[in-house]
Design an enzyme around this catalytic site. Structure first.
Site, short mmCIF file in Angstrom:
data_model
loop_
_atom_site.label_atom_id
_atom_site.label_comp_id
_atom_site.label_asym_id
_atom_site.label_seq_id
_atom_site.Cartn_x
_atom_site.Cartn_y
_atom_site.Cartn_z
N HIS A 245 0.83 -1.21 0.00
CA HIS A 245 0.00 0.00 0.00
C HIS A 245 0.86 1.25 0.00
CE1 HIS A 245 -3.98 1.86 1.65
NE2 HIS A 245 -3.28 2.77 1.00
N HIS B 144 1.54 5.22 -2.14
CA HIS B 144 1.06 6.23 -3.09
C HIS B 144 2.28 7.00 -3.58
CE1 HIS B 144 -3.22 5.88 -1.69
NE2 HIS B 144 -2.63 5.53 -0.56
N ARG C 221 2.60 8.86 -6.26
CA ARG C 221 2.28 10.18 -6.82
C ARG C 221 2.65 10.39 -8.28
NH1 ARG C 221 -1.11 10.76 -2.84
NH2 ARG C 221 -0.26 11.42 -0.84
N ASN D 43 -4.73 6.45 -7.13
CA ASN D 43 -5.27 7.82 -7.03
C ASN D 43 -4.26 8.84 -7.52
OD1 ASN D 43 -3.73 7.18 -4.73
ND2 ASN D 43 -4.66 8.81 -3.56
N LYS E 191 -8.57 -1.24 -6.27
CA LYS E 191 -8.80 -0.43 -5.08
C LYS E 191 -10.11 0.32 -5.23
CE LYS E 191 -7.83 2.05 -1.28
NZ LYS E 191 -6.69 2.91 -1.04
N HIS F 162 -10.89 0.80 0.98
CA HIS F 162 -10.87 1.82 2.03
C HIS F 162 -12.28 1.87 2.60
CE1 HIS F 162 -9.42 5.90 3.64
NE2 HIS F 162 -10.64 5.72 4.12
N ASP G 258 0.82 2.56 3.84
CA ASP G 258 -0.03 3.65 3.31
C ASP G 258 0.82 4.90 3.11
OD1 ASP G 258 -2.14 5.08 2.32
OD2 ASP G 258 -3.30 5.09 4.18
N HIS H 135 3.21 14.17 1.31
CA HIS H 135 2.79 15.53 0.95
C HIS H 135 3.92 16.47 1.29
CE1 HIS H 135 -1.32 14.41 0.10
NE2 HIS H 135 -1.38 13.75 1.24
#
Ligand SMILES: [Zn+2]
Length: 414
Positions: A55, A57, A59, A89, A138, A171, A288, A292
């Site tokens: 899991h 992200h 980007r 995502n 997902k 989720h 996860d 950012h």
């Protein structure tokens, strides 16, 4: 034999001195003594299967100022992870076969560790077409983005997922339960998305899947109550390091560094969850990893949810082992064997036929630092046990704590 790695091997819950023989990236022999082209002798150090993180992200495409596939996979390598599953995502979201193909062509040449991609599911997704190019799916039942399907329509989705033979990562937070109002701190954020929202939604999706029997994985389970609901079901479950090591009482440079969804819970709930993970939890630890920019985390109410973690998960878990609060078998189960078996990846154990993905652990503690492009970690100031060396398919990609791998060394797994 191309190469031999020698040391204290972790095999089936036991540690014994021996050699791992490697040919073409695969473990071909495990014996007390082996000769090979290249011989890496790590003496008394622990040789452990490298970790898997199902899991993350990273980007890319769309937000590569926060992370890209090179920096994300390099961070993974530095933290002893040689396989990642990247979430859909992105901008644009990878919700179609063509979008996944395009993303794969772009990230493939940048990957420093092996990887697989998720396909995102919305109301109109062509699940069978995507199944040709993604490892798993997902969906966000929480309604936080376009990868949302209302719960009434999930039976059809689960049926299609089952036909595809893939696993659906979910989720699970009830969108009607979540309060979308402003939160100024971690406690208010937690009150907006309480344990009930998660527990209810897990109950609802398990009930629907009872008639279907699709392979499902409930992501980032954040409470022991949700865990109890999941017990006895066929669903696999993930728990993040931040939900077992951090709480609404933790202190951060900016409080929003701890803003994640589902939220960090109370200190009491955190302890319950950690206790459950220590005591025979049959699931997966997943980071996860959701980087950012630090400046986005300065103002709590506007800060996007998510924190980095792919590079700190194994060091934190090995730190627990060093402090005798977790045993090696648990780390192996949660970070190697269970994720590999759940998602069908040929890694996670030191045995003949598996990928030769190994980490070398000397149990010397180091200060936690960030290897992510975002440049910060919610665990700064804490200590962890980083691998001194990491092997990906028999190739050394971390040597004495320095990254020695390169772009394109990782393979996409389908
Ligand atoms: Zn996530």
């Amino acid at each position: 034999m191309d190469s031999v790695v020698e040391g204290n091997l972790f095999i089936d819950g036991e540690i014994r001195k021996g050699c791992v023989g490697i040919e073409d990236g695969t473990i071909v022999s495990v014996k007390k003594v082996l000769e090979g082209g290249r011989h890496f002798d790590f003496g008394e150090k622990l040789i452990f299967p490298a970790g898997l993180d199902v899991h993350v992200h990273f980007r890319e495409p769309g937000q590569t100022e926060k992370e890209d596939f090179f920096t994300g996979t390099r961070a993974a390598a530095m933290g002893g992870i040689t396989f990642v599953m990247d979430m859909p995502n992105n901008k644009p979201p990878t919700m179609s076969r063509s979008a996944i193909d395009w993303k794969a062509s772009r990230v493939r040449r940048k990957a420093c560790v092996d990887f697989a991609l998720y396909g995102g599911i919305g109301e109109h997704s062509d699940i069978s077409a995507m199944a040709h190019v993604c490892k798993a799916f997902k969906v966000y039942l929480s309604g936080d983005n376009e990868m949302f399907v209302p719960i009434e329509k999930m039976e059809d989705v689960l049926q299609k997922v089952k036909e595809s033979g893939r696993t659906l990562a979910i989720h699970a937070e009830n969108p009607e339960c979540i309060k979308r109002g402003e939160a100024r701190n971690l406690s208010e954020h937690e009150r907006n998305r309480p344990v009930e929202c998660e527990a209810e939604e897990i109950g609802r999706i398990l009930e629907i899947n009872r008639n279907v029997g699709a392979g499902i994985h409930i992501c980032h389970v954040s409470s022991s109550r949700s865990m109890d609901i999941l017990k006895g079901s066929d669903a696999s479950m993930g728990v993040t390091p931040h939900h077992i090591f951090l709480s609404t009482s933790s202190k951060f440079t900016y409080e929003a560094m701890g803003k994640v969804n589902p939220p960090l819970r109370s200190e009491e709930e955190r302890r319950n969850l950690l206790g459950a993970v220590r005591n025979g939890f049959g699931g997966i630890i997943e980071s996860d990893h959701a980087p950012h920019l630090l400046e986005e985390k300065e103002d709590f109410s506007t800060a996007p949810p998510g924190m980095p973690g792919v590079d700190t998960t194994l060091p934190l878990m090995m730190g627990e082992v060093k402090r005798e609060r977790m045993n090696l078998s648990a780390v192996h189960r949660l970070m190697c064997r269970n994720p590999a078996r759940t998602f069908g990846i040929n890694k996670g154990d030191i045995e003949v036929g598996r990928d030769a993905d190994l980490v070398v652990i000397d149990f010397r503690e180091k200060k936690i630092k960030s290897y992510s492009k975002c440049g910060w970690s919610a665990y700064e100031g804490q200590m962890g046990v980083y691998p001194s060396h990491v092997f990906l398919g028999g190739e050394m990609i971390v040597e004495n704590g320095e990254f020695t791998g390169g772009e394109g060394m990782g393979d996409m797994v389908l």
